[in-house]
Write an enzyme that holds these catalytic residues in place. Structure first.
Site, PDB file in Angstrom:
ATOM      1  N   CYS A  88      -0.465   4.146   2.494  1.00 28.99           N
ATOM      2  CA  CYS A  88      -0.464   3.990   3.948  1.00 28.99           C
ATOM      3  C   CYS A  88      -0.221   2.537   4.292  1.00 28.99           C
ATOM      4  O   CYS A  88       0.898   2.058   4.150  1.00 28.99           O
ATOM      5  CB  CYS A  88      -1.752   4.531   4.552  1.00 28.99           C
ATOM      6  SG  CYS A  88      -3.256   4.035   3.679  1.00 28.99           S
ATOM      7  N   SER A  89      -1.230   1.826   4.726  1.00 22.21           N
ATOM      8  CA  SER A  89      -0.971   0.446   5.150  1.00 22.21           C
ATOM      9  C   SER A  89      -2.200  -0.423   4.958  1.00 22.21           C
ATOM     10  O   SER A  89      -2.465  -1.305   5.754  1.00 22.21           O
ATOM     11  CB  SER A  89      -0.550   0.439   6.615  1.00 22.21           C
ATOM     12  OG  SER A  89      -1.560   1.059   7.399  1.00 22.21           O
ATOM     13  N   CYS A  90      -2.969  -0.193   3.889  1.00 17.47           N
ATOM     14  CA  CYS A  90      -4.160  -0.994   3.641  1.00 17.47           C
ATOM     15  C   CYS A  90      -3.764  -2.459   3.494  1.00 17.47           C
ATOM     16  O   CYS A  90      -2.766  -2.775   2.852  1.00 17.47           O
ATOM     17  CB  CYS A  90      -4.875  -0.502   2.383  1.00 17.47           C
ATOM     18  SG  CYS A  90      -5.416   1.213   2.565  1.00 17.47           S
TER      19      CYS A  90
ATOM     20  N   CYS B  75       0.889  -1.162   0.000  1.00 18.92           N
ATOM     21  CA  CYS B  75       0.000   0.000   0.000  1.00 18.92           C
ATOM     22  C   CYS B  75       0.920   1.203   0.000  1.00 18.92           C
ATOM     23  O   CYS B  75       1.546   1.517   1.005  1.00 18.92           O
ATOM     24  CB  CYS B  75      -0.921   0.043   1.215  1.00 18.92           C
ATOM     25  SG  CYS B  75      -1.899   1.562   1.207  1.00 18.92           S
TER      26      CYS B  75
HETATM   27 FE    FE Z   1      -3.264   2.071   2.935  1.00 23.89          FE
END
Ligand code: FE
Length: 212
Positions: free
Chosen positions: A109-111, A106
């Protein structure tokens, strides 16, 4: 760079303090029930994790109809095994082959597909992984100890708030005799992010009474 580490550390401490302050405030105001918060955290620490994804992959390896469904509509196929919920509303499964290796990142961000992989590892959220996975996927794989044949194409999938990807790694050779439960033990979290491969087939148990 040590300064960077120090900054990160202070940032985490600061974050920790802020989270506690928020939880205290929200609890006092009656907006959240601490027991409910504990239940959510406990869920993601124990019940939800990569073992869910491993069960999905093992089933795809052993059940061609399920594999087809998974590739066609991962959200529904995965939900049919009881895995769903937040951060897993729109899932897409991508299957590794000798020709193509898939890797998930991602960049924003950190999906991450929580219902089947649990909470993302720290490196998944790190800026170096997020940028290098796109610019130099082969180098990232090397850092993870994975070397693919030069002819294998690496395809990088950028997760978003809308779509979460999961990689179906290649089934290791010599696992024809294993059932789904045994196969699931070969499916690591990293294999389902694409930064790893499924573990090799376990060595066959020595025949009883056999002497070398
Ligand atoms: Fe994300």
């Amino acid at each position: 760079m040590s300064e960077h580490t120090h900054d990160d550390h202070s940032h985490l401490d600061d974050m920790d303090v802020r989270v506690r302050a928020l939880e205290t405030l929200l609890t006092h105001k009656g907006y959240v029930d601490p027991a409910a918060l504990d239940a959510i955290i406990e869920t993601y620490e124990t019940r939800v994790g990569p073992h869910n994804g491993a069960a999905v992959v093992a089933r795809a390896w052993t059940d061609p109809a399920f594999r087809d469904w998974l590739l066609r509509d991962a959200t529904a196929a995965i939900a049919s095994m009881g895995f769903g919920g937040r951060q897993g509303e729109h899932m897409v499964a991508v299957e590794n082959t000798p020709e193509v290796h898939h890797m998930v990142v991602c960049t924003l961000c950190s999906c991450y597909p929580w219902p089947i992989l649990g909470l993302p590892p720290v490196w998944y959220k790190s800026a170096p992984y997020r940028s290098r996975a796109v610019q130099d996927p082969r180098g990232v794989l090397r850092d993870f100890g994975v070397t693919l044949p030069a002819g294998t194409t690496i395809r990088v999938w950028d997760s978003t708030a809308e779509v979460r990807y999961v990689v179906i790694p290649m089934r290791p050779a010599g696992t024809e005799h294993l059932d789904a439960a045994a196969l699931a033990r070969l499916v690591t979290r990293d294999a389902m992010i694409g930064t790893g491969l499924a573990l090799p087939a376990p060595a066959p148990a020595p025949a009883t009474g056999a002497a070398p």
